[in-house]
Design a protein around this motif. Structure first.
Motif, PDB file in Angstrom:
ATOM      1  N   VAL A 216       1.012  -1.137  -0.067  1.00 11.53           N
ATOM      2  CA  VAL A 216       0.123   0.101  -0.058  1.00 11.53           C
ATOM      3  C   VAL A 216       0.837   1.369   0.010  1.00 11.53           C
ATOM      4  O   VAL A 216       0.807   2.189  -0.837  1.00 11.53           O
ATOM      5  CB  VAL A 216      -0.952  -0.002   1.069  1.00 11.53           C
ATOM      6  N   ARG A 217       1.846   1.376   0.875  1.00 10.48           N
ATOM      7  CA  ARG A 217       2.705   2.429   0.822  1.00 10.48           C
ATOM      8  C   ARG A 217       3.616   2.703  -0.388  1.00 10.48           C
ATOM      9  O   ARG A 217       3.774   3.890  -0.799  1.00 10.48           O
ATOM     10  CB  ARG A 217       3.771   2.422   2.130  1.00 10.48           C
ATOM     11  N   SER A 218       3.902   1.585  -1.310  1.00  6.47           N
ATOM     12  CA  SER A 218       4.392   1.778  -2.348  1.00  6.47           C
ATOM     13  C   SER A 218       3.426   2.241  -3.414  1.00  6.47           C
ATOM     14  O   SER A 218       3.888   3.211  -4.353  1.00  6.47           O
ATOM     15  CB  SER A 218       5.167   0.474  -2.994  1.00  6.47           C
ATOM     16  N   LEU A 219       2.428   1.699  -3.358  1.00  6.91           N
ATOM     17  CA  LEU A 219       1.201   2.381  -4.477  1.00  6.91           C
ATOM     18  C   LEU A 219       1.103   3.765  -4.204  1.00  6.91           C
ATOM     19  O   LEU A 219       0.897   4.509  -5.038  1.00  6.91           O
ATOM     20  CB  LEU A 219      -0.036   1.308  -4.320  1.00  6.91           C
ATOM     21  N   VAL A 220       0.889   4.179  -2.981  1.00 10.91           N
ATOM     22  CA  VAL A 220       0.599   5.521  -2.591  1.00 10.91           C
ATOM     23  C   VAL A 220       1.870   6.265  -3.068  1.00 10.91           C
ATOM     24  O   VAL A 220       1.876   7.444  -3.691  1.00 10.91           O
ATOM     25  CB  VAL A 220       0.403   6.045  -1.063  1.00 10.91           C
ATOM     26  N   GLY A 221       3.168   5.598  -2.883  1.00  8.39           N
ATOM     27  CA  GLY A 221       4.308   6.393  -3.305  1.00  8.39           C
ATOM     28  C   GLY A 221       4.338   6.567  -4.709  1.00  8.39           C
ATOM     29  O   GLY A 221       4.693   7.753  -5.286  1.00  8.39           O
ATOM     30  N   ALA A 222       3.946   5.805  -5.600  1.00  6.90           N
ATOM     31  CA  ALA A 222       4.006   5.740  -6.938  1.00  6.90           C
ATOM     32  C   ALA A 222       2.878   6.960  -7.415  1.00  6.90           C
ATOM     33  O   ALA A 222       3.288   7.594  -8.363  1.00  6.90           O
ATOM     34  CB  ALA A 222       3.484   4.391  -7.689  1.00  6.90           C
ATOM     35  N   LEU A 223       1.663   6.925  -6.655  1.00  7.33           N
ATOM     36  CA  LEU A 223       0.828   7.922  -7.160  1.00  7.33           C
ATOM     37  C   LEU A 223       1.102   9.158  -6.812  1.00  7.33           C
ATOM     38  O   LEU A 223       0.981  10.238  -7.499  1.00  7.33           O
ATOM     39  CB  LEU A 223      -0.675   7.611  -6.271  1.00  7.33           C
ATOM     40  N   THR A 224       1.911   9.705  -5.533  1.00  7.03           N
ATOM     41  CA  THR A 224       2.630  10.817  -5.389  1.00  7.03           C
ATOM     42  C   THR A 224       3.593  11.287  -6.369  1.00  7.03           C
ATOM     43  O   THR A 224       3.386  12.345  -6.790  1.00  7.03           O
ATOM     44  CB  THR A 224       3.103  10.817  -3.923  1.00  7.03           C
ATOM     45  N   ALA A 225       4.391  10.340  -7.110  1.00  3.49           N
ATOM     46  CA  ALA A 225       5.007  10.657  -8.222  1.00  3.49           C
ATOM     47  C   ALA A 225       4.407  11.328  -9.291  1.00  3.49           C
ATOM     48  O   ALA A 225       4.687  12.237 -10.057  1.00  3.49           O
ATOM     49  CB  ALA A 225       6.199   9.396  -8.444  1.00  3.49           C
ATOM     50  N   VAL A 226       3.275  10.650  -9.664  1.00  3.32           N
ATOM     51  CA  VAL A 226       2.320  11.380 -10.523  1.00  3.32           C
ATOM     52  C   VAL A 226       1.608  12.471 -10.172  1.00  3.32           C
ATOM     53  O   VAL A 226       1.687  13.383 -11.044  1.00  3.32           O
ATOM     54  CB  VAL A 226       1.248  10.108 -11.110  1.00  3.32           C
ATOM     55  N   GLY A 227       1.033  12.712  -8.676  1.00  2.00           N
ATOM     56  CA  GLY A 227       0.719  13.791  -8.352  1.00  2.00           C
ATOM     57  C   GLY A 227       1.532  15.106  -8.504  1.00  2.00           C
ATOM     58  O   GLY A 227       0.914  16.413  -8.681  1.00  2.00           O
ATOM     59  N   GLU A 228       2.742  14.781  -8.314  1.00  2.97           N
ATOM     60  CA  GLU A 228       3.811  15.844  -8.420  1.00  2.97           C
ATOM     61  C   GLU A 228       4.128  16.066  -9.692  1.00  2.97           C
ATOM     62  O   GLU A 228       4.825  17.193  -9.898  1.00  2.97           O
ATOM     63  CB  GLU A 228       5.190  15.441  -7.676  1.00  2.97           C
ATOM     64  N   GLY A 229       3.880  15.524 -10.649  1.00  2.00           N
ATOM     65  CA  GLY A 229       4.011  15.728 -12.251  1.00  2.00           C
ATOM     66  C   GLY A 229       5.311  15.202 -12.658  1.00  2.00           C
ATOM     67  O   GLY A 229       6.093  15.490 -13.594  1.00  2.00           O
ATOM     68  N   ARG A 230       5.928  14.325 -11.671  1.00  2.00           N
ATOM     69  CA  ARG A 230       7.503  13.645 -11.928  1.00  2.00           C
ATOM     70  C   ARG A 230       7.229  12.490 -12.902  1.00  2.00           C
ATOM     71  O   ARG A 230       8.369  12.250 -13.683  1.00  2.00           O
ATOM     72  CB  ARG A 230       8.157  13.424 -10.903  1.00  2.00           C
ATOM     73  N   ARG A 231       5.999  11.971 -12.914  1.00  2.00           N
ATOM     74  CA  ARG A 231       5.464  10.856 -13.733  1.00  2.00           C
ATOM     75  C   ARG A 231       4.134  11.003 -14.479  1.00  2.00           C
ATOM     76  O   ARG A 231       3.567  11.256 -13.867  1.00  2.00           O
ATOM     77  CB  ARG A 231       5.618   9.484 -12.997  1.00  2.00           C
ATOM     78  N   PRO A 232       4.197  10.280 -15.574  1.00  2.00           N
ATOM     79  CA  PRO A 232       2.858  10.511 -16.305  1.00  2.00           C
ATOM     80  C   PRO A 232       1.742   9.447 -15.472  1.00  2.00           C
ATOM     81  O   PRO A 232       2.310   8.426 -14.751  1.00  2.00           O
ATOM     82  CB  PRO A 232       3.148   9.850 -17.691  1.00  2.00           C
ATOM     83  N   PRO A 233       0.654   9.507 -15.672  1.00  2.00           N
ATOM     84  CA  PRO A 233      -0.431   8.588 -15.064  1.00  2.00           C
ATOM     85  C   PRO A 233      -0.240   7.119 -15.441  1.00  2.00           C
ATOM     86  O   PRO A 233      -0.489   6.476 -14.417  1.00  2.00           O
ATOM     87  CB  PRO A 233      -1.741   9.258 -15.605  1.00  2.00           C
ATOM     88  N   GLU A 234       0.409   6.932 -16.667  1.00  2.00           N
ATOM     89  CA  GLU A 234       0.270   5.651 -17.131  1.00  2.00           C
ATOM     90  C   GLU A 234       1.637   4.865 -16.431  1.00  2.00           C
ATOM     91  O   GLU A 234       1.598   3.555 -16.513  1.00  2.00           O
ATOM     92  CB  GLU A 234       0.448   5.363 -18.507  1.00  2.00           C
ATOM     93  N   TRP A 235       2.541   5.690 -15.902  1.00  2.00           N
ATOM     94  CA  TRP A 235       3.813   5.060 -15.495  1.00  2.00           C
ATOM     95  C   TRP A 235       3.657   3.951 -14.450  1.00  2.00           C
ATOM     96  O   TRP A 235       4.213   2.761 -14.252  1.00  2.00           O
ATOM     97  CB  TRP A 235       4.737   6.118 -14.981  1.00  2.00           C
ATOM     98  N   PRO A 236       2.928   4.105 -13.196  1.00  2.00           N
ATOM     99  CA  PRO A 236       2.469   2.964 -12.179  1.00  2.00           C
ATOM    100  C   PRO A 236       2.119   1.721 -12.760  1.00  2.00           C
ATOM    101  O   PRO A 236       2.805   0.415 -12.328  1.00  2.00           O
ATOM    102  CB  PRO A 236       1.582   3.541 -11.430  1.00  2.00           C
ATOM    103  N   ALA A 237       1.094   1.853 -13.609  1.00  2.00           N
ATOM    104  CA  ALA A 237       0.495   0.484 -14.379  1.00  2.00           C
ATOM    105  C   ALA A 237       1.524  -0.177 -15.155  1.00  2.00           C
ATOM    106  O   ALA A 237       1.756  -1.435 -15.018  1.00  2.00           O
ATOM    107  CB  ALA A 237      -0.629   0.886 -15.132  1.00  2.00           C
ATOM    108  N   ALA A 238       2.487   0.668 -15.853  1.00  2.00           N
ATOM    109  CA  ALA A 238       3.656   0.120 -16.572  1.00  2.00           C
ATOM    110  C   ALA A 238       4.757  -0.713 -15.798  1.00  2.00           C
ATOM    111  O   ALA A 238       5.290  -1.719 -16.355  1.00  2.00           O
ATOM    112  CB  ALA A 238       4.293   1.128 -17.334  1.00  2.00           C
ATOM    113  N   LEU A 239       4.518  -0.518 -14.321  1.00  2.00           N
ATOM    114  CA  LEU A 239       5.558  -1.217 -13.569  1.00  2.00           C
ATOM    115  C   LEU A 239       5.155  -2.780 -13.371  1.00  2.00           C
ATOM    116  O   LEU A 239       5.691  -3.575 -13.037  1.00  2.00           O
ATOM    117  CB  LEU A 239       5.696  -0.687 -12.375  1.00  2.00           C
ATOM    118  N   LEU A 240       3.974  -3.165 -13.743  1.00  2.00           N
ATOM    119  CA  LEU A 240       3.093  -4.226 -13.333  1.00  2.00           C
ATOM    120  C   LEU A 240       3.857  -5.330 -13.979  1.00  2.00           C
ATOM    121  O   LEU A 240       3.608  -6.610 -13.893  1.00  2.00           O
ATOM    122  CB  LEU A 240       1.677  -4.338 -13.691  1.00  2.00           C
TER     123      LEU A 240
END
Length: 282
Positions: A216-240
């Motif tokens: 959970v903490r890693s999922l939220v961490g990935a989402l914050t990277a998106v929220g800060e604009g450092r990663r695109p919204p597709e990036w967390p799912a690409a890690l699957l």
């Protein structure tokens, strides 16, 4: 995150004059080193088992729904333990109040009830529900919520985070978001991952059949990277597609995470659920 890997709790065979008790538990994890008992450290399991053994005047071992890590909180934790029926009959009317008198103030048992013989707090669970709270207010968390809300130093785009979260739902191998435990699978069904904003508060709600270590903490961490604009919204799912933990995924602090609930099947389906879950976990 200091909780070490521990062996699965064995299935307890009810009977022999024993009754299975289901405990509803809440705790502020700030000063606790997670659920699992550890030498020379305060843990939820250690304090609870000590309190139960003191009140019931005999050793009690607990099996928990979700072994939370150091610093993580709970309002809807569930555990079970077996005690002699005569002891339960004697202590039932006042057990919750007596536990209140011996437990430290950051742990509370709000319910104790007799459970069906097939109830297993861990392997009988259908879903676990967590909430993670962040605030990007310049002033930080409100003083009365500082224990369960993390102050975030940069403004978060909650809409972009919500888009990214939606792409992670379903049955996947979440190895990129998990700290590997020997012999444990990282395949999970993520049922809910929702991001909402209310003023300066950003809340992430996560539900799954189960969560692996640090997920959970890693999922939220990935989402914050998106929220800060450092990663695109597709990036967390690409890690699957990854088969191992990704070093690119940040892990957010434990203090914002709370286990808020655990769901179980009807009583007549408990035994089958436990058998199925044990097979999946192995």
């Amino acid at each position: 995150m200091t909780t070490p890997s521990t062996a699965d709790e064995p299935a307890t065979a009810p009977g022999g004059g024993l009754v299975r008790l289901r405990l509803g538990i809440a705790y502020d994890g700030t000063a606790l080193h997670g659920w699992a008992r550890q030498p020379a450290q305060r843990t939820v399991q250690g304090d609870l088992e000590e309190a139960l053994s003191r009140v019931l005047r005999q050793p009690v071992s607990l099996t928990v729904a979700g072994r939370t890590d150091a610093g993580v909180h709970a309002t809807g934790q569930v555990a079970h333990g077996d005690v002699p029926r005569a002891v339960w009959a004697e202590q039932r009317p006042r057990l919750v109040r007596r536990l209140r008198g011996v437990l430290p103030p950051d742990i509370a048992v709000h319910t104790v009830e007799e459970a069906p013989r097939d109830f297993d707090a861990r392997f009988g669970a259908l879903r676990r529900h967590y909430v993670y709270r962040l605030t990007d207010a310049d002033s930080g968390p409100p003083p009365l919520r500082r224990a369960d809300t993390v102050g975030w130093p940069r403004r978060l785009d909650a809409d972009a985070m919500a888009v990214a979260a939606e792409l992670l739902l379903g049955l996947h191998d979440f190895a990129a978001f998990c700290r590997r435990r020997e012999g444990a699978t990282t395949i999970r069904t993520l049922l809910t991952l929702a991001v909402t904003r209310e003023g300066d508060l950003v809340t992430v709600r996560a539900s799954a059949d189960a969560f692996c270590h640090s997920m959970v903490r890693s999922l939220v961490g990935a989402l914050t990277a998106v929220g800060e604009g450092r990663r695109p919204p597709e990036w967390p799912a690409a890690l699957l597609t990854s088969t191992e933990r990704s070093s690119e995924v940040p892990v957010v602090p434990p203090g914002g995470l709370t286990l808020v609930g655990v769901d179980y099947p009807p009583d007549d389906e408990l035994a089958a659920r436990a058998v199925l879950t044990r097979g999946l976990r192995s």
